[in-house]
Design an enzyme around this catalytic site. Sequence first.
Site, PDB file in Angstrom:
ATOM      1  N   TRP A   9      10.608 -10.054   8.840  1.00 59.34           N
ATOM      2  CA  TRP A   9      10.500 -10.042  10.296  1.00 59.34           C
ATOM      3  C   TRP A   9       9.556  -8.885  10.639  1.00 59.34           C
ATOM      4  CZ3 TRP A   9      14.669 -11.049   7.366  1.00 59.34           C
ATOM      5  CH2 TRP A   9      15.406 -12.205   7.639  1.00 59.34           C
ATOM      6  N   THR A  38       0.826  -1.211   0.000  1.00 64.68           N
ATOM      7  CA  THR A  38       0.000   0.000   0.000  1.00 64.68           C
ATOM      8  C   THR A  38       0.860   1.262   0.000  1.00 64.68           C
ATOM      9  OG1 THR A  38      -0.221  -0.183   2.406  1.00 64.68           O
ATOM     10  CG2 THR A  38      -2.009  -1.087   1.062  1.00 64.68           C
ATOM     11  N   ASN A  50       3.626   1.492  -1.747  1.00 69.37           N
ATOM     12  CA  ASN A  50       3.928   1.657  -3.172  1.00 69.37           C
ATOM     13  C   ASN A  50       2.786   2.372  -3.890  1.00 69.37           C
ATOM     14  OD1 ASN A  50       6.264   0.127  -2.721  1.00 69.37           O
ATOM     15  ND2 ASN A  50       5.285  -1.782  -3.361  1.00 69.37           N
ATOM     16  N   ASP A  71       0.704  -3.259  -7.635  1.00 67.04           N
ATOM     17  CA  ASP A  71       0.568  -2.012  -6.874  1.00 67.04           C
ATOM     18  C   ASP A  71       0.514  -0.810  -7.815  1.00 67.04           C
ATOM     19  OD1 ASP A  71       0.892  -3.696  -4.685  1.00 67.04           O
ATOM     20  OD2 ASP A  71       3.016  -3.212  -4.448  1.00 67.04           O
TER      21      ASP A  71
END
Length: 308
Positions: free
Chosen positions: A103, A34, A36, A262
Amino acid sequence: MSEQKPRVISVGEALIEFVRGGDGRFGIGCSGDTFNVAVYLARAGIDSAFATALGDDPYSEAIRALAAAEGVAGDFMLRTRGRLPGLSVLDTDASGARHHYDWRDESPARELFELPEWGQVAEGLMKAKLVYFSGITLSLYSNNGIGRFLALIEMVRQQGVKVAFDGNFRPRGWRGDLPRTRTVFMEALKRVDIALPAYDDEAVLWGDPSPEATVERLQAFGIAEIVVKNGPNSALVAAGGKNEFIPVPEVVVPVDPTAAGDSFNAAYIAARVSGQGPAEAAGAAHRLAGQVIRHRGALMPRAAAAVH
């Protein structure tokens, strides 16, 4: 949807990303589906803002600085003390295959709608012209956070704000819990005006046998405007009571497919809020995605951009 400089707010997560280059070394950047979209909207001249939560560390500051440099408003980037943004690593093995690791469990973005200041985001979304989010956005939040977010989305629609959604299904983000994923998606789809799914994602999550089946399933939720992306194949646009396949103007062998979807979504939304019709918007979306996949990384160099 034709007022000047409409504000579009994208909701989700921005991560710090390490990408291994051809020389074996890693370069540092920023990623997030989002995020991007927010950047490509800003490049298209749209008043674009990004809603997320970041830490108070130098890397979070780098994300804010990149957003500012790209013209993405940071009004709704909340800060949390002592926290760090998520980390993503994109590596390439000896055979050339790409592998993605992340992560993110401690990312502050996961708690956006449970932070004391989340009302600031709610207030901003109420004043937007359009709110954009994805299935990856939904995968971040706890059940409580999802409940607050979807209730807010319902409220903003009542205020006349349009809502756009891309399922962008990533099994790992949902820890393989398909029943929960489907339940959350179905609640989200009840609150969507524009659906921008990728057919391959829909086939995995729902078992759709064709883009036409995806359209039929989404229309059952009352979604009036649907664009099914299908890689290098034609996108299926369902709007105004008719279905139309919009072909890719040029099939490109991608240098890097990152952010193809995107950038397509951003160009489509930019065209629609600027007053263009769905078919014309899909053509613009194909063109931008075709440019983006000619470059490495999610955000192609600004000098290479030729948005609309």
